[in-house]
Motif scaffolding. Structure first.
Motif: not given
Length: 107
Positions: A4-12, A79-91
């Motif tokens: 899969v080319e990066s540009k194909d996923l990036e387009g989506i 404000f520093g509250g709420g649920k924290k979500f793990k980062p999911l990067t493009f890479d």
């Protein structure tokens, strides 16, 4: 493994995020692009259909707020509250697509 080319996923990703500017590998889907709720589901579903990627074991609520949480998540973060979500990067998402199945990002 899918070739899969990066540009194909990036387009989506750009279409779901309603953006035109290119994104980098370290771009976080929720934190930077604000992909959440139904849009996150649509993204993962489309990737599965288009590339055959399996997402068994993917924990939605670890990476994305649901539709109702998304309304307040940004305000809570300011404000520093709420649920924290793990980062999911493009890479990482690209690596998952190329591997063909979901795996957790390295710590």
């Amino acid at each position: 493994m899918a070739n899969v080319e990066s540009k194909d996923l990036e387009g989506i990703v750009l279409k779901i995020a309603a953006r035109r500017q290119p994104i980098g590998g370290s771009t976080r889907l929720y934190h930077d692009l604000r992909i959440s709720g139904d849009d996150a589901f649509e993204l993962i579903d489309k990737i599965g259909k288009d590339f055959g990627t399996k997402f068994e074991g993917f924990k939605w609520d670890t990476y994305f707020p649901n539709e109702s949480e998304a309304l307040f998540a940004h305000i809570w973060r300011i404000f520093g509250g709420g649920k924290k979500f793990k980062p999911l990067t493009f890479d990482h998402l690209l690596n998952v697509v190329r591997t063909g199945y979901w795996f957790e990002p390295p710590a």
